[in-house]
Structures are given as structure tokens and as C-alpha cells.
Design a protein around this motif. Structure first.
Motif, mmCIF file in Angstrom:
data_model
loop_
_atom_site.group_PDB
_atom_site.id
_atom_site.type_symbol
_atom_site.label_atom_id
_atom_site.label_comp_id
_atom_site.label_asym_id
_atom_site.label_seq_id
_atom_site.Cartn_x
_atom_site.Cartn_y
_atom_site.Cartn_z
ATOM 1 N N ASP A 50 0.861 -1.183 0.000
ATOM 2 C CA ASP A 50 0.000 0.000 0.000
ATOM 3 C C ASP A 50 0.895 1.230 0.000
ATOM 4 O OD1 ASP A 50 -2.889 -1.000 0.420
ATOM 5 O OD2 ASP A 50 -1.781 -2.059 1.988
ATOM 6 N N LEU A 51 0.676 2.116 -0.971
ATOM 7 C CA LEU A 51 1.552 3.280 -1.103
ATOM 8 C C LEU A 51 0.857 4.324 -1.974
ATOM 9 C CD1 LEU A 51 4.505 4.110 -0.325
ATOM 10 C CD2 LEU A 51 5.183 3.314 -2.584
ATOM 11 N N THR A 52 0.996 5.602 -1.607
ATOM 12 C CA THR A 52 0.417 6.691 -2.388
ATOM 13 C C THR A 52 1.466 7.763 -2.634
ATOM 14 O OG1 THR A 52 -1.792 6.320 -1.483
ATOM 15 C CG2 THR A 52 -1.385 8.461 -2.502
ATOM 16 N N VAL A 53 1.641 8.130 -3.907
ATOM 17 C CA VAL A 53 2.594 9.168 -4.302
ATOM 18 C C VAL A 53 1.835 10.260 -5.042
ATOM 19 C CG1 VAL A 53 4.690 9.708 -5.593
ATOM 20 C CG2 VAL A 53 4.437 7.460 -4.529
ATOM 21 N N ASN A 54 1.953 11.497 -4.571
ATOM 22 C CA ASN A 54 1.301 12.637 -5.208
ATOM 23 C C ASN A 54 2.291 13.464 -6.019
ATOM 24 O OD1 ASN A 54 -1.375 12.294 -3.985
ATOM 25 N ND2 ASN A 54 -0.369 12.846 -2.068
ATOM 26 N N SER A 55 1.754 14.329 -6.861
ATOM 27 C CA SER A 55 2.590 15.278 -7.596
ATOM 28 C C SER A 55 3.478 16.063 -6.648
ATOM 29 C CB SER A 55 1.714 16.267 -8.378
ATOM 30 O OG SER A 55 1.013 15.628 -9.413
ATOM 31 N N ASN A 56 4.688 16.353 -7.101
ATOM 32 C CA ASN A 56 5.638 17.181 -6.355
ATOM 33 C C ASN A 56 6.092 16.542 -5.048
ATOM 34 O OD1 ASN A 56 7.261 19.501 -6.405
ATOM 35 N ND2 ASN A 56 5.901 20.590 -5.023
ATOM 36 N N GLU A 57 5.944 15.208 -4.962
ATOM 37 C CA GLU A 57 6.467 14.470 -3.820
ATOM 38 C C GLU A 57 7.545 13.506 -4.285
ATOM 39 O OE1 GLU A 57 2.459 14.196 -0.977
ATOM 40 O OE2 GLU A 57 3.235 12.402 -1.986
ATOM 41 N N THR A 58 8.552 13.306 -3.441
ATOM 42 C CA THR A 58 9.567 12.290 -3.695
ATOM 43 C C THR A 58 9.503 11.261 -2.575
ATOM 44 O OG1 THR A 58 11.053 13.826 -4.841
ATOM 45 C CG2 THR A 58 12.030 11.821 -3.950
ATOM 46 N N HIS A 59 9.190 10.029 -2.945
ATOM 47 C CA HIS A 59 9.133 8.930 -1.991
ATOM 48 C C HIS A 59 10.308 7.998 -2.260
ATOM 49 C CE1 HIS A 59 4.797 9.295 -0.491
ATOM 50 N NE2 HIS A 59 4.962 10.306 -1.342
ATOM 51 N N ALA A 60 11.103 7.735 -1.253
ATOM 52 C CA ALA A 60 12.218 6.801 -1.377
ATOM 53 C C ALA A 60 11.802 5.454 -0.806
ATOM 54 C CB ALA A 60 13.446 7.330 -0.646
ATOM 55 N N ILE A 61 11.996 4.402 -1.594
ATOM 56 C CA ILE A 61 11.783 3.049 -1.111
ATOM 57 C C ILE A 61 13.149 2.415 -0.907
ATOM 58 C CG2 ILE A 61 10.990 0.739 -1.726
ATOM 59 C CD1 ILE A 61 8.569 1.849 -2.909
ATOM 60 N N MET A 62 13.440 2.039 0.329
ATOM 61 C CA MET A 62 14.726 1.448 0.669
ATOM 62 C C MET A 62 14.505 0.069 1.265
ATOM 63 S SD MET A 62 16.760 4.673 2.293
ATOM 64 C CE MET A 62 18.298 3.743 2.096
ATOM 65 N N GLY A 63 15.441 -0.813 1.012
ATOM 66 C CA GLY A 63 15.330 -2.146 1.570
ATOM 67 C C GLY A 63 16.502 -2.991 1.149
ATOM 68 N N PRO A 64 16.716 -4.099 1.823
ATOM 69 C CA PRO A 64 17.828 -4.988 1.476
ATOM 70 C C PRO A 64 17.606 -5.638 0.120
ATOM 71 C CG PRO A 64 16.404 -6.006 3.112
ATOM 72 C CD PRO A 64 15.932 -4.595 2.964
ATOM 73 N N ASN A 65 18.677 -6.204 -0.422
ATOM 74 C CA ASN A 65 18.563 -6.925 -1.681
ATOM 75 C C ASN A 65 17.551 -8.057 -1.554
ATOM 76 O OD1 ASN A 65 20.494 -5.452 -3.132
ATOM 77 N ND2 ASN A 65 22.168 -6.659 -2.264
ATOM 78 N N GLY A 66 16.751 -8.253 -2.607
ATOM 79 C CA GLY A 66 15.774 -9.336 -2.612
ATOM 80 C C GLY A 66 14.487 -9.045 -1.876
ATOM 81 N N SER A 67 14.272 -7.795 -1.505
ATOM 82 C CA SER A 67 13.068 -7.466 -0.743
ATOM 83 C C SER A 67 11.848 -7.201 -1.625
ATOM 84 C CB SER A 67 13.320 -6.253 0.156
ATOM 85 O OG SER A 67 13.721 -5.125 -0.604
ATOM 86 N N GLY A 68 12.052 -7.100 -2.949
ATOM 87 C CA GLY A 68 10.926 -6.902 -3.864
ATOM 88 C C GLY A 68 10.816 -5.503 -4.434
ATOM 89 N N LYS A 69 11.835 -4.668 -4.226
ATOM 90 C CA LYS A 69 11.764 -3.271 -4.684
ATOM 91 C C LYS A 69 11.650 -3.180 -6.207
ATOM 92 C CE LYS A 69 15.707 -1.944 -2.910
ATOM 93 N NZ LYS A 69 16.183 -3.310 -2.540
ATOM 94 N N SER A 70 12.505 -3.902 -6.918
ATOM 95 C CA SER A 70 12.451 -3.856 -8.384
ATOM 96 C C SER A 70 11.205 -4.538 -8.921
ATOM 97 C CB SER A 70 13.709 -4.495 -8.986
ATOM 98 O OG SER A 70 14.848 -3.696 -8.739
ATOM 99 N N THR A 71 10.733 -5.566 -8.224
ATOM 100 C CA THR A 71 9.478 -6.207 -8.620
ATOM 101 C C THR A 71 8.338 -5.196 -8.606
ATOM 102 O OG1 THR A 71 10.149 -8.385 -7.806
ATOM 103 C CG2 THR A 71 7.786 -7.975 -7.991
ATOM 104 N N LEU A 72 8.317 -4.326 -7.599
ATOM 105 C CA LEU A 72 7.298 -3.286 -7.539
ATOM 106 C C LEU A 72 7.393 -2.374 -8.749
ATOM 107 C CD1 LEU A 72 5.058 -1.752 -6.033
ATOM 108 C CD2 LEU A 72 6.864 -0.482 -4.836
ATOM 109 N N ALA A 73 8.618 -1.958 -9.091
ATOM 110 C CA ALA A 73 8.810 -1.049 -10.222
ATOM 111 C C ALA A 73 8.317 -1.674 -11.525
ATOM 112 C CB ALA A 73 10.287 -0.671 -10.344
ATOM 113 N N TYR A 74 8.723 -2.905 -11.783
ATOM 114 C CA TYR A 74 8.362 -3.551 -13.042
ATOM 115 C C TYR A 74 6.887 -3.931 -13.089
ATOM 116 C CZ TYR A 74 13.229 -3.643 -14.492
ATOM 117 O OH TYR A 74 14.487 -3.277 -14.881
ATOM 118 N N SER A 75 6.301 -4.198 -11.948
ATOM 119 C CA SER A 75 4.866 -4.502 -11.921
ATOM 120 C C SER A 75 4.045 -3.270 -12.275
ATOM 121 C CB SER A 75 4.463 -5.022 -10.540
ATOM 122 O OG SER A 75 5.140 -6.219 -10.223
ATOM 123 N N ILE A 76 4.475 -2.113 -11.773
ATOM 124 C CA ILE A 76 3.794 -0.858 -12.117
ATOM 125 C C ILE A 76 3.888 -0.593 -13.613
ATOM 126 C CG2 ILE A 76 3.868 1.655 -11.828
ATOM 127 C CD1 ILE A 76 4.839 1.148 -8.948
#
Length: 256
Positions: free
Chosen positions: A27-53
Motif C-alpha cells: 500500500d503506497l500513495t505518491v502525489n505530484s511534487n512528492e519524492t518517496h524513497a523506497i529502501m530495503g535490502p537486496n531481494g526485498s521486492g523493490k524492483s518487482t514493484l517497479a516492473y509490476s507498475i
């Protein structure tokens, strides 16, 4: 104003032993003019989120929604997502032999804008954006990413963002493989585009160093396929000092 809203997103991939769930209710919401950083260890699913979007076919969304201004982008083809205003800067940009940067960029702009940009205006626009990113003009006639260094590939990704003018930009480990000088230039390009357009940015990273150049409004710790904790920039400072052990229960290299 635009809003990207991710609701209870579950995603799996096919493995040799069968389907494996990678995202477990994001669950995550990003609005205009906002910068949200997603941080986490390797293998946590960060790139999966990007490619799924973005709509990569390898990742199967099993439930949840990804809404851009109320429209579910999961119902859209990849090109429709781009036209709607989504942009993905890839961690490992691919080479496209035989296609010049200039032709690639103009074709992409034509597809997202719905009409071909006027040549005289387009040439001026591209030259200005390349100058801002300290890209040699000769690169315009080179094949896309072919023989480019890591820094040159990442500058090209930010160049695409500046020219395609998305509403929401997902930057997947844009700092990966960059030296200090390239990181400075790429970060400046991101900041300049945000200042000019009010784009919403979802910045995925393993380390904190890019956050010294691109200041986040919110930081989300991503562990085991979901957001484990959210906070302000002070959360990134905690991660830099203590790493991810509090969230994973095991020692993890500290962000740097």
C-alpha cells in the motif's frame, strides 16, 4: 495534480518450483511534487514493484490495484501506461543496436504525446536537455545505450524522463553503478525536472547516498515484499547508521 495509489498489491513470478509470491500486499500513495524513497535490502521486492507498475510480463499481479488519477493502470497495456503518464527508469537499461538515440527519443515522444513534435522545436528541446545532463551531442546519433558506460546509460534514462514529461516517475536504483560525478549530474537532472513539472517520484534504492542529492519527502522501508515502516528523511538517517537489522532480524550491510 496527479496521484499514484497502490492498493494491497500482490505479485508473483514463475519459478522452477512453481509460482512464488514476491509482493505481499503493498500500500503506497505518491502525489505530484512528492519524492518517496523506497529502501530495503537486496531481494526485498523493490524492483518487482517497479516492473509490476510498468507492466513487465514476467510479473503476475494476483490481486490489488495500481491507480493513476483514479484509473487502474493494471488494465492498460504497457504503452498505454506510458501515455497515461507513467515512466520507469530501469536499473539495467538495455542496449538497442541499430536504433539511434535521436530516432528513439522522437519516436517515444510521438507515442506519448499523440503527435510528432515539430522538428525545429524538438531539436532545441533535445539539445537543451542533453546539455543540462552533460551528454555529448554526438551521442544523439549513437545506438541506444550501445557501448555506453553505466553513468551514460543512467543519464540517458533521465534524458528520456525530461523529454517524455511523465506525471509519475519510478526510478529503479538510478544510483546503481554511478561514480560521484555521474551521481551528481543525474540527481541534478531529476531535481530540475521535478522543479519544472511537479512530477511525483518513486525512488527505489538500496543505499542512502543518492538521498544526499535528491531529498525525499517520505521514506519507506521495504522488507519481505511489503512496506515495513514509513517515515520522513530521518528514517533514511537511521538506516544509514544501523542498517536493516531492526526490520529483518539479521545483520545486513549498512546503506552507504
Amino acid at each position: 495534480m496527479s496521484t499514484l495509489e497502490i492498493r494491497d498489491l500482490h505479485v508473483e513470478v514463475e519459478t522452477e518450483s512453481g509460482p512464488k509470491e514476491i509482493l505481499r500486499g503493498v500500500d503506497l500513495t505518491v502525489n505530484s511534487n512528492e519524492t518517496h524513497a523506497i529502501m530495503g535490502p537486496n531481494g526485498s521486492g523493490k524492483s518487482t514493484l517497479a516492473y509490476s507498475i510498468a507492466g513487465h510480463p514476467k510479473y503476475q499481479v494476483t490481486s490489488g490495484q495500481v491507480l493513476l488519477d483514479g484509473e487502474d493502470v493494471l488494465e492498460m497495456a504497457v504503452d498505454e501506461r506510458a501515455r497515461a503518464g507513467l515512466f520507469l527508469a530501469m536499473q539495467y537499461p538495455v542496449e538497442v543496436p541499430g536504433v539511434s538515440m535521436s530516432n528513439f527519443l522522437r519516436s517515444a515522444a510521438t507515442a506519448t504525446r499523440g503527435e510528432a513534435p515539430k522538428v525545429r522545436h524538438w531539436v532545441k528541446e533535445v539539445k537543451g536537455a542533453m546539455s543540462d545532463l552533460e551528454i555529448d551531442p554526438a551521442f544523439a546519433e549513437r545506438s541506444v545505450n550501445e557501448g555506453f558506460s553505466g553513468g551514460e546509460k543512467k543519464r540517458h534514462e533521465v534524458l528520456q524522463m525530461a523529454l517524455l514529461k511523465p506525471k509519475i516517475a519510478v526510478l529503479d536504483e538510478t544510483d546503481s553503478g554511478l561514480d560521484v560525478d555521474a551521481l551528481r549530474v543525474v540527481s541534478k537532472g531529476v531535481n530540475d525536472y521535478k522543479a519544472a513539472s511537479d512530477v511525483g517520484i518513486l525512488l527505489i534504492t538500496h543505499y542512502t547516498r543518492i538521498l544526499r542529492y535528491i531529498a525525499p519527502d517520505k521514506v519507506h522501508v521495504f522488507v519481505n515484499g511489503r512496506v515495513a515502516e514509513s517515515g520522513g528523511p530521518e528514517l533514511a538517517e537511521e538506516l544509514e547508521e544501523n542498517g536493516y537489522e531492526r526490520f529483518t532480524g539479521s545483520k545486513e550491510e549498512q546503506p552507504a
